[in-house]
Scaffold this motif. Structure first.
Motif, PDB file in Angstrom:
ATOM      1  N   VAL A  82       0.829  -1.201   0.000  1.00 18.33           N
ATOM      2  CA  VAL A  82       0.000   0.000   0.000  1.00 18.33           C
ATOM      3  C   VAL A  82       0.865   1.254   0.000  1.00 18.33           C
ATOM      4  O   VAL A  82       0.553   2.245  -0.670  1.00 18.33           O
ATOM      5  N   LYS A  83       1.985   1.216   0.722  1.00 23.82           N
ATOM      6  CA  LYS A  83       2.895   2.363   0.718  1.00 23.82           C
ATOM      7  C   LYS A  83       3.405   2.648  -0.695  1.00 23.82           C
ATOM      8  O   LYS A  83       3.526   3.800  -1.114  1.00 23.82           O
ATOM      9  N   GLY A  84       3.693   1.588  -1.432  1.00 26.45           N
ATOM     10  CA  GLY A  84       4.119   1.756  -2.819  1.00 26.45           C
ATOM     11  C   GLY A  84       3.017   2.331  -3.682  1.00 26.45           C
ATOM     12  O   GLY A  84       3.265   3.167  -4.560  1.00 26.45           O
ATOM     13  N   LYS A  85       1.784   1.908  -3.434  1.00 29.84           N
ATOM     14  CA  LYS A  85       0.635   2.427  -4.181  1.00 29.84           C
ATOM     15  C   LYS A  85       0.422   3.909  -3.877  1.00 29.84           C
ATOM     16  O   LYS A  85       0.035   4.687  -4.746  1.00 29.84           O
ATOM     17  N   GLN A  86       0.657   4.303  -2.610  1.00 31.23           N
ATOM     18  CA  GLN A  86       0.519   5.704  -2.244  1.00 31.23           C
ATOM     19  C   GLN A  86       1.506   6.567  -3.046  1.00 31.23           C
ATOM     20  O   GLN A  86       1.151   7.640  -3.559  1.00 31.23           O
ATOM     21  N   PHE A  87       2.725   6.089  -3.171  1.00 23.01           N
ATOM     22  CA  PHE A  87       3.747   6.789  -3.953  1.00 23.01           C
ATOM     23  C   PHE A  87       3.297   6.919  -5.408  1.00 23.01           C
ATOM     24  O   PHE A  87       3.438   7.983  -6.034  1.00 23.01           O
ATOM     25  N   LEU A  88       2.760   5.825  -5.936  1.00 20.12           N
ATOM     26  CA  LEU A  88       2.263   5.807  -7.312  1.00 20.12           C
ATOM     27  C   LEU A  88       1.172   6.856  -7.519  1.00 20.12           C
ATOM     28  O   LEU A  88       1.206   7.642  -8.472  1.00 20.12           O
ATOM     29  N   MET A  89       0.173   6.881  -6.612  1.00 21.75           N
ATOM     30  CA  MET A  89      -0.940   7.802  -6.763  1.00 21.75           C
ATOM     31  C   MET A  89      -0.520   9.261  -6.537  1.00 21.75           C
ATOM     32  O   MET A  89      -1.008  10.164  -7.219  1.00 21.75           O
ATOM     33  N   GLU A  90       0.385   9.484  -5.588  1.00 20.65           N
ATOM     34  CA  GLU A  90       0.861  10.845  -5.332  1.00 20.65           C
ATOM     35  C   GLU A  90       1.434  11.462  -6.603  1.00 20.65           C
ATOM     36  O   GLU A  90       1.065  12.588  -6.991  1.00 20.65           O
ATOM     37  N   HIS A  91       2.312  10.737  -7.252  1.00 18.13           N
ATOM     38  CA  HIS A  91       2.989  11.309  -8.417  1.00 18.13           C
ATOM     39  C   HIS A  91       2.092  11.334  -9.651  1.00 18.13           C
ATOM     40  O   HIS A  91       2.158  12.283 -10.451  1.00 18.13           O
ATOM     41  N   THR A  92       1.246  10.314  -9.815  1.00 16.57           N
ATOM     42  CA  THR A  92       0.347  10.315 -10.973  1.00 16.57           C
ATOM     43  C   THR A  92      -0.655  11.457 -10.872  1.00 16.57           C
ATOM     44  O   THR A  92      -0.946  12.153 -11.861  1.00 16.57           O
ATOM     45  N   LYS A  93      -1.173  11.699  -9.675  1.00 16.24           N
ATOM     46  CA  LYS A  93      -2.116  12.813  -9.487  1.00 16.24           C
ATOM     47  C   LYS A  93      -1.437  14.150  -9.798  1.00 16.24           C
ATOM     48  O   LYS A  93      -2.042  15.039 -10.419  1.00 16.24           O
ATOM     49  N   LYS A  94      -0.184  14.304  -9.392  1.00 16.76           N
ATOM     50  CA  LYS A  94       0.551  15.534  -9.651  1.00 16.76           C
ATOM     51  C   LYS A  94       0.772  15.733 -11.155  1.00 16.76           C
ATOM     52  O   LYS A  94       0.608  16.836 -11.684  1.00 16.76           O
ATOM     53  N   ILE A  95       1.133  14.645 -11.842  1.00 18.49           N
ATOM     54  CA  ILE A  95       1.353  14.718 -13.292  1.00 18.49           C
ATOM     55  C   ILE A  95       0.060  15.136 -13.997  1.00 18.49           C
ATOM     56  O   ILE A  95       0.064  16.004 -14.885  1.00 18.49           O
ATOM     57  N   ASP A 132      -6.673  12.017   8.856  1.00 21.94           N
ATOM     58  CA  ASP A 132      -5.725  12.147   9.961  1.00 21.94           C
ATOM     59  C   ASP A 132      -4.328  11.625   9.605  1.00 21.94           C
ATOM     60  O   ASP A 132      -3.444  11.580  10.457  1.00 21.94           O
ATOM     61  N   LYS A 133      -4.169  11.198   8.329  1.00 22.82           N
ATOM     62  CA  LYS A 133      -2.868  10.766   7.835  1.00 22.82           C
ATOM     63  C   LYS A 133      -2.669  11.301   6.426  1.00 22.82           C
ATOM     64  O   LYS A 133      -3.638  11.587   5.712  1.00 22.82           O
ATOM     65  N   VAL A 134      -1.411  11.434   6.032  1.00 24.08           N
ATOM     66  CA  VAL A 134      -1.130  11.799   4.634  1.00 24.08           C
ATOM     67  C   VAL A 134      -1.590  10.649   3.751  1.00 24.08           C
ATOM     68  O   VAL A 134      -1.201   9.495   3.951  1.00 24.08           O
ATOM     69  N   ASN A 135      -2.456  10.950   2.797  1.00 22.74           N
ATOM     70  CA  ASN A 135      -3.070   9.888   2.011  1.00 22.74           C
ATOM     71  C   ASN A 135      -3.369  10.386   0.609  1.00 22.74           C
ATOM     72  O   ASN A 135      -3.866  11.502   0.444  1.00 22.74           O
ATOM     73  N   PHE A 136      -3.105   9.561  -0.380  1.00 26.42           N
ATOM     74  CA  PHE A 136      -3.369   9.951  -1.759  1.00 26.42           C
ATOM     75  C   PHE A 136      -4.469   9.107  -2.402  1.00 26.42           C
ATOM     76  O   PHE A 136      -4.725   9.214  -3.592  1.00 26.42           O
TER      77      PHE A 136
END
Length: 441
Positions: A82-95, A132-136
Motif C-alpha cells: 500500500v505504501k508503494g501504491k501511495q507513492f504511485l498515486m501521489e505522483h500520478t495525481k501531480k502529473i 488524519d494521515k497523509v493519504n493519496f
C-alpha cells in the motif's frame, strides 16, 4: 476442507483474476455511456524523466468533467504494498494536475478477500475519511461498493426520473448477476478457494444466509428478471414483466423483481422471489403498489382475517364505499367527510393485510407463485449497502413506523394521469444509516 497455503504461482494467478474481474465490472457498468472511457495499464512519467515510470492498472476518464478515476486493485492487503501504491498515486495525481486534469484514486479489493484484508480495508478507509494521515487515495472499498460508486457517478447528470429507473434496473440486474455468476457457487461450495474472484459474492452470500439457512452444497442456480427475455426460459421472464388477468389483459407488474431457483446436493429446491427496492434517498418513500380499488376489495373480501371487524357486512360495505370514494377523488382533501372519517378510524385494523398485499402481493388473486414476493432486498442509495428482509421483518418494521394516510404506514395518492380510475401507495423502508460514499465521487 482445510485451507491450503497459497504458493507464489497461486498468488500471481489470484492477482490476475482480481484484475480481470474488476475490468469486467467496469466495462459492464460504463458500456451504455459513450462519453466515459476506460483504459488499462496507462503509463505516466514526470517531465524529463522516464515516461513509463508509473503504471495505473485501471483508469476511467469522465471526459465531460475533465476528471480521471485511478483504480488500483489487489487480492490482499499488505502494508508495504500500500505504501508503494501511495507513492504511485501521489505522483500520478501531480502529473495529471500539471496537465489540467483532476483525479480521484480508489483502492479496491474483491468481495471474497480474507476477513483480515476486509478489516484492514475498513481501517484504511476510516483514515481516508478522517484525513488524519497523509493519504493519496480517496477511497478503500470492496468491488461491490466500488460498483455502486461507479453507477452513481455515471448516472449523476441524468434527469432524476430517468436516473431512478436506470439505477433501479441496475439493482435488479446486480442481484440477478450475483446468482448467475458461477464463481459465487464455487465460493459457496468451497469458502477456502483462494483463486476464484467475484465482484458480488457478498450479496450472494447475504441473501443465502438470510433466506436459505438449511442450504448445503449448491448444484444448480438460475436467476431471472423481466429483462432476461429471449433465453430458453422466456416464459419465466414474461411472468416477471407483466401481470395478466383471465382475459390476458395487462394488469400491472408483479411484486417479484428477481426470481431465483436453487437446487442443492440433496435435490432440495429453493425458490426466492425477491422484490428489489432502491429509494431515491435514505428517508424517501417508494411507490410499491398501484391498481384498481375494485380489485383490492375483491381480494380483501376473499381473504379477510377471521377476527377482522370487516367480517361484519355493514362494516365491509362502508369500507368499500369509503375506499372507492378515495379512488374517485384521488386525495383526502376532496373526499366526503364521512368516508374520510371512516378510513381514519378503522382502516388501520387492516395494516398487516395491507402490508402483505402492497409490498409482497400476498392474497392478490392476479398473481401466481412466481409473481408473489417472499423477501425484500433494499439498496441504500448513498452507500450501495443492502438489507435482506423477510415478510415478518417488513411487517414488524412497518407496523411500528410512523403512520401516514388513514393511520396506515402508506402515503395514498393516484398514478399520474389516472386520477379517478386507479390508486397508488408509497411506503417507507427500514434503511439503516451508514457513512456515505457520495462525497467521494
Amino acid at each position: 476442507m482445510a485451507k491450503r497455503e497459497a504458493n507464489n504461482t497461486d498468488k500471481v494467478m489470484s492477482g490476475r483474476q482480481t484484475k480481470n474481474t474488476l475490468t469486467k465490472l467496469i466495462q459492464q457498468t460504463i458500456s451504455s455511456f459513450p462519453d466515459i472511457h476506460f483504459k488499462e495499464n496507462v503509463k505516466y512519467g514526470e517531465k524529463g524523466k522516464d515516461p513509463k515510470q508509473f503504471n495505473i492498472t485501471h483508469q476511467i476518464e469522465f471526459t465531460d468533467q475533465n476528471l480521471y478515476w485511478l483504480i488500483d486493485t489487489t487480492s490482499s492487503y499488505k502494508l508495504d504494498r500500500v505504501k508503494g501504491k501511495q507513492f504511485l498515486m501521489e505522483h500520478t495525481k501531480k502529473i495529471l494536475l500539471d496537465r489540467g486534469i483532476d483525479s480521484l484514486a480508489y483502492f479496491v479489493v474483491p468481495d471474497n478477500c480474507t476477513s483480515e484484508t476486509l478489516k484492514m480495508i475498513e481501517k484504511f478507509n476510516q483514515h481516508i475519511d478522517a484525513k488524519d494521515k497523509v493519504n493519496f487515495f480517496d477511497g478503500a472499498i470492496t468491488m461491490s461498493q466500488f460498483s455502486n460508486l461507479l453507477e452513481q457517478k455515471v448516472t449523476n447528470s441524468i434527469e432524476q426520473g430517468k436516473r431512478s429507473n436506470i439505477l433501479g434496473e441496475y439493482s435488479e440486474k446486480k442481484l440477478m448477476d450475483a446468482f448467475n455468476n458461477p464463481n459465487n457457487i464455487k465460493l459457496w461450495n468451497n469458502p477456502h478457494d483462494y483463486l476464484t474472484k467475484s465482484p458480488d459474492y457478498s450479496l450472494f452470500e447475504a441473501v443465502l444466509n438470510k433466506l436459505c439457512l438449511n442450504i448445503s452444497q449448491i448444484t444448480e442456480c438460475k436467476a431471472y428478471t423481466g429483462n432476461t427475455r429471449g433465453s430458453k426460459d422466456d416464459s419465466i421472464s414474461k411472468e416477471l414483466t407483466t401481470v395478466r388477468d383471465a382475459d390476458n389483459k395487462a394488469c400491472g407488474k408483479p411484486k417479484t423483481d428477481v426470481l431465483i431457483i436453487i437446487k442443492d446436493d440433496t435435490n432440495q429446491l429453493f425458490q426466492l422471489a425477491i422484490s428489489v427496492k432502491l429509494p431515491s434517498n435514505i428517508k424517501g418513500k417508494v411507490t410499491i403498489h398501484q391498481g384498481h380499488m375494485e380489485q383490492l376489495m375483491n381480494d380483501l373480501h376473499s381473504s379477510l382475517p377471521k377476527n377482522s371487524i370487516f367480517q361484519d357486512k355493514n362494516m365491509f360495505s362502508q369500507l368499500k364505499k369509503a375506499l372507492l370514494n378515495f379512488q374517485a377523488e384521488g386525495s383526502l382533501k376532496n373526499m366526503d367527510t364521512d368516508s374520510k372519517e371512516f378510513l381514519n378510524t378503522y382502516l388501520s385494523n387492516l395494516n398487516q393485510w395491507l402490508i402483505d398485499y402492497f409490498v409482497f402481493g400476498i392474497n392478490n388473486s392476479l398473481l401466481n407463485d412466481h409473481q408473489i414476493a417472499n423477501a425484500l432486498l433494499i439498496f441504500n442509495p448513498e452507500t450501495g449497502t443492502y438489507q435482506v428482509e423477510t415478510v415478518s421483518e417488513v411487517e414488524r418494521y412497518m407496523l411500528h413506523t410512523k403512520m401516514a394516510t388513514f393511520g396506515t404506514p402508506f402515503s395514498w395518492t393516484y398514478p399520474s394521469g389516472k386520477r379517478g380510475r386507479e390508486f397508488q401507495v408509497k411506503g417507507p423502508f427500514n434503511l439503516v444509516h451508514t457513512s456515505s460514499l457520495q462525497s467521494k465521487i
